[in-house]
Design a protein around this motif. Structure first.
Motif, PDB file in Angstrom:
ATOM      1  N   HIS A 139       0.676  -1.166   0.079  1.00  0.00           N
ATOM      2  CA  HIS A 139       0.063   0.086   0.156  1.00  0.00           C
ATOM      3  C   HIS A 139       0.962   1.209  -0.039  1.00  0.00           C
ATOM      4  CE1 HIS A 139      -2.987   2.787   2.044  1.00  0.00           C
ATOM      5  NE2 HIS A 139      -3.648   2.578   1.033  1.00  0.00           N
ATOM      6  N   LEU A 140       2.089   1.270   0.651  1.00  0.00           N
ATOM      7  CA  LEU A 140       2.879   2.371   0.503  1.00  0.00           C
ATOM      8  C   LEU A 140       3.272   2.948  -0.803  1.00  0.00           C
ATOM      9  CD1 LEU A 140       4.850   4.248   2.424  1.00  0.00           C
ATOM     10  CD2 LEU A 140       6.424   2.537   2.042  1.00  0.00           C
ATOM     11  N   LEU A 141       3.457   2.030  -1.771  1.00  0.00           N
ATOM     12  CA  LEU A 141       3.638   2.444  -3.147  1.00  0.00           C
ATOM     13  C   LEU A 141       2.516   3.087  -3.751  1.00  0.00           C
ATOM     14  CD1 LEU A 141       5.726  -0.759  -3.971  1.00  0.00           C
ATOM     15  CD2 LEU A 141       6.462   1.305  -2.889  1.00  0.00           C
ATOM     16  N   PHE A 142       1.146   2.892  -3.388  1.00  0.00           N
ATOM     17  CA  PHE A 142       0.105   3.591  -3.676  1.00  0.00           C
ATOM     18  C   PHE A 142      -0.029   4.944  -3.281  1.00  0.00           C
ATOM     19  CE2 PHE A 142      -1.231  -1.190  -3.969  1.00  0.00           C
ATOM     20  CZ  PHE A 142      -0.314  -1.357  -5.159  1.00  0.00           C
ATOM     21  N   ARG A 143       0.170   4.952  -1.836  1.00  0.00           N
ATOM     22  CA  ARG A 143      -0.177   6.254  -0.954  1.00  0.00           C
ATOM     23  C   ARG A 143       1.219   6.460  -0.376  1.00  0.00           C
ATOM     24  NH1 ARG A 143      -5.946   3.826   0.010  1.00  0.00           N
ATOM     25  NH2 ARG A 143      -7.146   5.355  -1.142  1.00  0.00           N
ATOM     26  N   PRO A 144       2.217   7.285  -1.113  1.00  0.00           N
ATOM     27  CA  PRO A 144       3.477   7.376  -0.635  1.00  0.00           C
ATOM     28  C   PRO A 144       3.831   8.637   0.365  1.00  0.00           C
ATOM     29  CG  PRO A 144       3.447   7.908  -2.754  1.00  0.00           C
ATOM     30  CD  PRO A 144       1.951   7.585  -2.535  1.00  0.00           C
ATOM     31  N   THR A 145       2.862   9.437   0.616  1.00  0.00           N
ATOM     32  CA  THR A 145       3.162  10.999   1.129  1.00  0.00           C
ATOM     33  C   THR A 145       2.082  11.175   2.038  1.00  0.00           C
ATOM     34  OG1 THR A 145       1.708  12.154  -0.179  1.00  0.00           O
ATOM     35  CG2 THR A 145       3.976  11.813  -1.010  1.00  0.00           C
ATOM     36  N   VAL A 146       2.176  11.823   3.032  1.00  0.00           N
ATOM     37  CA  VAL A 146       1.325  12.391   4.376  1.00  0.00           C
ATOM     38  C   VAL A 146      -0.035  12.974   3.728  1.00  0.00           C
ATOM     39  CG1 VAL A 146       0.975  14.100   6.140  1.00  0.00           C
ATOM     40  CG2 VAL A 146       3.330  13.089   5.764  1.00  0.00           C
ATOM     41  N   ASN A 147       0.307  13.507   2.603  1.00  0.00           N
ATOM     42  CA  ASN A 147      -1.028  14.023   1.866  1.00  0.00           C
ATOM     43  C   ASN A 147      -1.748  13.047   1.206  1.00  0.00           C
ATOM     44  OD1 ASN A 147      -2.362  15.490  -1.056  1.00  0.00           O
ATOM     45  ND2 ASN A 147      -2.430  16.691   1.018  1.00  0.00           N
ATOM     46  N   SER A 148      -1.173  11.804   0.889  1.00  0.00           N
ATOM     47  CA  SER A 148      -1.711  10.632   0.203  1.00  0.00           C
ATOM     48  C   SER A 148      -3.255  10.184   1.114  1.00  0.00           C
ATOM     49  CB  SER A 148      -0.983   9.425  -0.099  1.00  0.00           C
ATOM     50  OG  SER A 148       0.137   9.668  -0.709  1.00  0.00           O
ATOM     51  N   TYR A 149      -3.188  10.323   2.344  1.00  0.00           N
ATOM     52  CA  TYR A 149      -3.891   9.722   3.141  1.00  0.00           C
ATOM     53  C   TYR A 149      -5.064  10.755   3.779  1.00  0.00           C
ATOM     54  CZ  TYR A 149      -0.719   6.165   3.592  1.00  0.00           C
ATOM     55  OH  TYR A 149       0.309   5.228   3.144  1.00  0.00           O
TER      56      TYR A 149
END
Length: 464
Positions: A310-320
């Motif tokens: 999942h980290l490779l799909f949502r890699p930044t603080v803003n992703s969440y």
């Protein structure tokens, strides 16, 4: 294959390309290297396709996401470049398959590199090499994978004084409305779209569509399918040249996943459309709302490894901040036919050639080499192990007890960092280096928070 072997393979092709580009009037070349966070690091030089290699600064694989903004942090601790080894250059080779002349600026060409360590071994941190290795795995199974990415993004009127001051939220969105599929949001929108499509066509990138999205300043383009490495290369180039076109017109584009407050208007996804082909025919279809056995195994593999990748799909603080099942940004590990609330929407109509998986978890801030590599490696494992596919979702996901995707960057880092699957699929050195890059991202955000008193605190506590 090591550095010397690659030089021997590429040198004749580069020599031929050098002569052709020169004959076609090319005078300059932009040489791109993809960094860990998924940005192009580029230099412009007089036209020269070196047959002996390029120098690459190894720090490109341990730079922080924002190059120091706003915390002053530049590099994170990494085995590839540090005080002990003196932050060395390593070796690079121009990949001849990536050399293109720009139709809208014919004096320019561009190309991408593959990276190698000083001992000649492939650089384990190079995102292009990571994906190339995974692509060999699906090829060995006798299938051709195809990916097509669609990006949602924002366009604003550029105000360089505001931007220099970091006051991005004060920028004015391009266009007067927030309507989907609107041709007259601005008077020059259609000309802008036509120019973007034409430029991409001149370098071999197909744009299936460009549309206005729901939200002020929100837009989306969809690219046509390519093989995995080609698809990631196309995704990177399209983002770069979209930003260039905006800059020429006094605009600025952002691929930040959420620039509106959560719950307001759209966020910026980067949906990945995935299919397998064999002997020129689609391998997934078995009729409407049905899948061939290989498709079921591939899909089962993607679901099985979704939490740890999942980290490779949502890699930044803003992703969440993009998490919102109700707004079709997935929260669960699930799939369904034509279900936009699940992370994998399976499309089987209107015909066999259109049968594909739409992976909806990635945001517009992904490194496309890594997001594609994650999907492909997990799908390969599903085929190799003959994994069984769970039943599709046919009711509201909110009422089902499905496994949940990690809700924070820290949780995603932990799942990725301890994953033996990720170490095997991408290399242990890459897994550890990438996890460290994301820890640096989280640490920068926490340091910024610690140094500021928030609006919440002022408004809640100052008077009371």
């Amino acid at each position: 294959m090591g550095f010397e072997e690659k030089i021997a393979e590429y040198a004749p092709k580069l020599e031929a390309l050098q002569g052709k580009l020169a004959a076609d009037g090319v005078e300059f070349i932009a040489i791109h290297t993809v960094d860990t966070s998924g940005a192009f690091r580029s230099k412009i030089a007089p036209l020269k396709l070196s047959t002996s290699g390029e120098a690459i600064n190894a720090i490109l694989y341990c730079v922080t996401h924002g190059d120091g903004q706003p915390m002053g942090d530049v590099a994170f601790a990494s085995a590839c470049a540090n005080d002990e080894n003196g932050f060395p250059n390593i070796k690079g080779i121009i990949d001849p398959a990536t050399v293109v002349q720009h139709g809208w600026k014919p004096k320019f060409a561009s190309a991408m590199t593959r990276a190698f360590m000083l001992d000649g071994s492939p650089c384990p941190y190079d995102p292009r090499s990571v994906l190339a290795k995974v692509e060999e795995r699906i090829d060995a199974l006798g299938y051709e994978a195809r990916f097509a990415l669609e990006y949602e993004f924002g366009i604003f009127h550029a105000d360089h004084d505001l931007m220099r001051a970091g006051r991005y939220r004060e920028l004015k969105p391009w266009g007067h409305s927030l309507v989907n599929y609107d041709l007259v949001r601005t008077g020059d929108y259609q000309d802008f779209a036509a120019e973007f499509v034409t430029r991409m066509k001149s370098i071999g990138i197909g744009v299936a569509s460009l549309v206005t999205e729901y939200g002020f300043g929100m837009y989306e383009y969809a690219l046509t399918p390519k093989t995995p490495l080609e698809a990631a290369d196309a995704a990177m180039r399209a983002k770069l040249h979209l930003r260039e076109l905006c800059a020429e017109r006094g605009l600025v584009a952002t691929f930040m996943t959420r620039f509106q407050p959560p719950g307001k208007e759209s966020a910026c996804g980067a949906h990945h459309h995935v299919s397998l082909w064999r002997d020129g025919k689609p391998a997934f279809p078995a009729g409407p709302n049905r899948l061939a056995p290989v498709a079921e195994k591939f899909l089962a593999g993607m679901l099985n490894r979704m939490q740890e990748t999942h980290l490779l799909f949502r890699p930044t603080v803003n992703s969440y901040r993009r998490f919102d099942r109700g707004a079709w940004s997935p929260e669960d590990v699930a799939w369904g036919f034509e279900n936009r609330t699940a992370p994998i929407r399976v499309i089987t109509t209107p015909g066999d050639a259109a049968c594909r998986f739409e992976h909806r978890a990635p945001g517009a801030d992904v490194n496309p080499y890594l997001s594609i590599a994650a999907m492909l490696a997990a799908g390969c494992e599903g085929i190799e192990k003959g994994l069984a596919l769970e039943a599709p979702v046919t009711s509201d996901l909110a009422g089902l007890d499905k496994p949940k995707l990690p809700r924070t960057l820290s949780a995603s880092i932990d799942a990725f960092a301890r994953s033996e699957f990720c170490a095997d699929a991408f290399g242990e050195a890459f897994r550890d280096n990438y996890a460290e890059s994301r820890r640096a991202e989280q640490a920068a955000f926490e340091a910024w928070q610690a140094a500021h008193i928030t609006d919440f605190e002022w408004q809640r506590y100052f008077v009371n």
